[in-house]
Design a protein around this motif. Structure first.
Motif, short mmCIF file in Angstrom:
data_model
loop_
_atom_site.label_atom_id
_atom_site.label_comp_id
_atom_site.label_asym_id
_atom_site.label_seq_id
_atom_site.Cartn_x
_atom_site.Cartn_y
_atom_site.Cartn_z
N VAL A 141 0.67 -1.13 -0.09
CA VAL A 141 0.11 -0.18 0.03
C VAL A 141 0.91 1.23 0.07
CG1 VAL A 141 -1.70 1.13 1.19
CG2 VAL A 141 -1.92 -1.07 1.26
N GLU A 142 0.56 2.20 -0.87
CA GLU A 142 1.18 3.55 -1.09
C GLU A 142 1.06 4.41 0.20
OE1 GLU A 142 2.01 7.56 -3.65
OE2 GLU A 142 0.80 5.91 -4.45
N ARG A 143 1.88 4.11 1.28
CA ARG A 143 1.81 4.82 2.57
C ARG A 143 2.31 5.88 2.27
NH1 ARG A 143 3.59 3.58 9.01
NH2 ARG A 143 2.22 5.36 9.80
N LYS A 144 1.51 7.26 2.72
CA LYS A 144 2.44 8.49 2.45
C LYS A 144 2.64 9.10 3.91
CE LYS A 144 1.68 13.04 0.27
NZ LYS A 144 0.99 14.21 -0.33
N SER A 145 3.92 9.32 4.19
CA SER A 145 4.44 10.02 5.30
C SER A 145 3.95 11.63 5.12
CB SER A 145 5.89 9.88 5.71
OG SER A 145 6.22 8.43 5.59
N ILE A 146 2.99 11.94 6.11
CA ILE A 146 2.68 13.32 6.13
C ILE A 146 3.15 13.98 7.29
CG2 ILE A 146 1.02 13.28 4.50
CD1 ILE A 146 -1.04 12.87 6.86
N ASP A 147 3.62 15.19 7.46
CA ASP A 147 4.15 15.81 8.53
C ASP A 147 2.85 16.32 9.49
OD1 ASP A 147 5.10 17.12 10.58
OD2 ASP A 147 6.34 18.56 9.51
N LYS A 148 2.38 15.43 10.38
CA LYS A 148 1.17 15.71 11.03
C LYS A 148 1.29 17.10 11.89
CE LYS A 148 -0.30 10.88 11.20
NZ LYS A 148 -0.97 10.00 12.07
N GLU A 149 2.52 17.75 12.16
CA GLU A 149 2.58 18.96 12.84
C GLU A 149 2.16 19.93 11.91
OE1 GLU A 149 3.54 19.41 16.04
OE2 GLU A 149 3.36 17.39 16.15
N GLN A 150 2.24 19.80 10.63
CA GLN A 150 1.70 20.75 9.65
C GLN A 150 0.11 20.64 9.25
OE1 GLN A 150 3.77 23.06 8.37
NE2 GLN A 150 5.37 21.99 9.47
N ILE A 151 -0.65 19.81 9.88
CA ILE A 151 -1.93 19.59 9.65
C ILE A 151 -2.43 20.45 10.81
CG2 ILE A 151 -3.94 18.17 9.89
CD1 ILE A 151 -2.43 15.88 8.76
N GLU A 179 -3.88 5.51 -1.67
CA GLU A 179 -2.89 6.46 -0.93
C GLU A 179 -3.45 6.54 0.40
OE1 GLU A 179 -0.57 9.80 -2.72
OE2 GLU A 179 -1.56 10.65 -1.22
N THR A 180 -2.67 6.24 1.62
CA THR A 180 -3.04 6.50 2.82
C THR A 180 -1.90 6.71 4.03
OG1 THR A 180 -4.11 5.24 4.71
CG2 THR A 180 -2.76 4.00 3.28
N SER A 181 -2.36 7.47 5.18
CA SER A 181 -1.41 7.77 5.89
C SER A 181 -1.09 6.64 7.05
CB SER A 181 -1.72 9.01 6.70
OG SER A 181 -3.09 8.81 7.24
N LEU A 182 -2.02 5.67 6.83
CA LEU A 182 -2.30 4.50 7.79
C LEU A 182 -1.26 3.53 7.63
CD1 LEU A 182 -6.07 3.98 7.54
CD2 LEU A 182 -4.69 5.14 9.42
N GLY A 183 -0.59 3.09 8.50
CA GLY A 183 0.48 1.86 8.42
C GLY A 183 -0.14 0.49 8.35
N VAL A 184 0.54 -0.41 7.65
CA VAL A 184 0.19 -1.89 7.80
C VAL A 184 -0.64 -2.55 9.18
CG1 VAL A 184 1.28 -4.39 7.33
CG2 VAL A 184 2.16 -2.28 6.13
N ASN A 185 0.06 -2.02 10.29
CA ASN A 185 -0.61 -2.59 11.38
C ASN A 185 -1.86 -2.05 11.47
OD1 ASN A 185 1.56 -4.20 12.01
ND2 ASN A 185 2.54 -2.67 13.30
N ASP A 186 -2.25 -0.54 11.26
CA ASP A 186 -3.69 -0.20 11.33
C ASP A 186 -4.57 -0.96 10.41
OD1 ASP A 186 -2.80 1.87 13.13
OD2 ASP A 186 -1.74 2.84 11.55
N ILE A 187 -4.04 -1.11 9.04
CA ILE A 187 -5.08 -1.89 8.27
C ILE A 187 -5.33 -3.21 8.42
CG2 ILE A 187 -5.16 -2.42 5.67
CD1 ILE A 187 -3.26 -0.03 4.97
#
Length: 330
Positions: free
Chosen positions: A10-20, A240-248
């Motif tokens: 899965v295309e996990r996208k690393s997003i900077d959660k500090e920027q959200i 495309e997701t921010s979730l990791g494998v374990n979350d899914i």
């Protein structure tokens, strides 16, 4: 183990959660709640679901989100509430410019779209899943189809969308020939999600999307591990997701215990008006954003009374000021 190795792709996208962006009062409330409920309650997990009309696999910035759904999951009761945010809703794009809310995804991808939701709705979303139409087609097929009730007026529109998609994808399609409850394949279900020309227009369209998502969850409850593996494999190129494998894996492994208990759209039916807003075109305007946000929080978190943040109050005033002239002439 099968699902884990599959979801590694899965295309996990690393997003900077500090920027959200999360409004300050919401940050404080979340911090206080976490401290009070530590080791007692797991609380809520809100995820933004975006559906994009991307036939080339482009799921990020530059593509407008045709579908925006907030999935609010109560981790303690395993209850899920789905709220569509209508794509033409006139909101702050999180950068103090105002437009249809689906512009946020096109401008800044999921980061800006999530910030837009948090800024206008006093939410604290940091996770998302974006799916293209191809992913929806493949996932429904992998589940063996879903049962939906089709009305007479929907048939021609559903088949027209199927025809268009089939031509674009270079595949065949099976027309719907009668109304009533029936098993839809992936192409049919996706076409059903796109209908917006019947009574209710885009509001009914968003409801169809939530109904399809709910039907998929119900079908997944009875699916075998192999079927779920096939579904995940099928949608890999279109997710495309921010979730990791374990979350899914965690979601898939416990899907049988979850149920959708509420489904609605924002702004709410008694709190919205429509008008052409200059160059922005036809928009859905929150009649009073503050009141809509209170109603949203009452729906998602019924155990608590809610007072909108200063940020939401200011945006509410600004929306009224920016749209007053157009509403007076509509």
């Amino acid at each position: 183990y099968i699902v884990v190795t599959t979801t590694d792709e899965v295309e996990r996208k690393s997003i900077d959660k500090e920027q959200i962006m999360i409004n300050e009062e919401v940050k404080e409330t979340r911090k206080k709640t976490q401290e009070e409920k530590e080791h007692v309650s797991r609380g809520y997990h809100n995820i933004a679901l975006f559906g994009v009309d991307a036939r080339d696999g482009q799921l990020g910035r530059g593509t407008r989100s045709d579908t925006i759904i907030i999935a609010s999951i109560n981790l303690d009761t395993q209850e899920i509430k789905l709220v569509s945010v209508y794509r033409d809703t006139f909101l702050n794009l999180s950068n103090d410019t105002y437009n249809k809310c689906n512009v946020a995804y096109a401008q800044g991808g999921p980061e800006q779209a999530i910030s837009m939701l948090n800024t206008n709705l006093d939410l604290d979303i940091t996770d998302y899943v974006t799916v293209g139409f191809g992913g929806l087609i493949d996932s429904v097929d992998a589940l063996g189809g879903i049962e939906m009730e089709i009305t007479d007026v929907e048939i021609s529109h559903l088949n027209n969308y199927q025809l268009t998609m089939a031509q674009e994808l270079g595949v065949d399609y099976t027309p719907i020939e009668h109304s009533g409850k029936q098993l839809l394949n992936g192409m049919q279900a996706t076409a059903y999600c796109r209908i917006r020309y019947t009574k209710g227009d885009d509001f009914r369209r968003a409801e169809r999307q939530r109904d399809v998502l709910t039907a998929m969850m119900e079908k997944a409850k009875d699916a075998s591990v192999n079927s779920l593996k096939e579904m995940v494999t099928a949608i890999l190129p279109e997710v495309e997701t921010s979730l990791g494998v374990n979350d899914i894996v965690s979601v898939l492994g416990t899907v049988a215990g979850y149920r959708v208990v509420a489904s609605d759209g924002f702004p709410f039916e008694d709190g919205r008006v429509g008008a052409n807003v200059g160059s922005k075109g036809s928009c859905v305007i929150p009649d009073d954003l503050e009141e809509n946000v209170v109603a949203l929080h009452e729906l998602l978190y019924p155990e608590a009374e809610y007072q909108p943040s200063k940020r939401v109050s200011g945006i509410s005033v600004e929306i009224s000021a920016l749209t007053l002239e157009y509403l007076e002439h509509s």
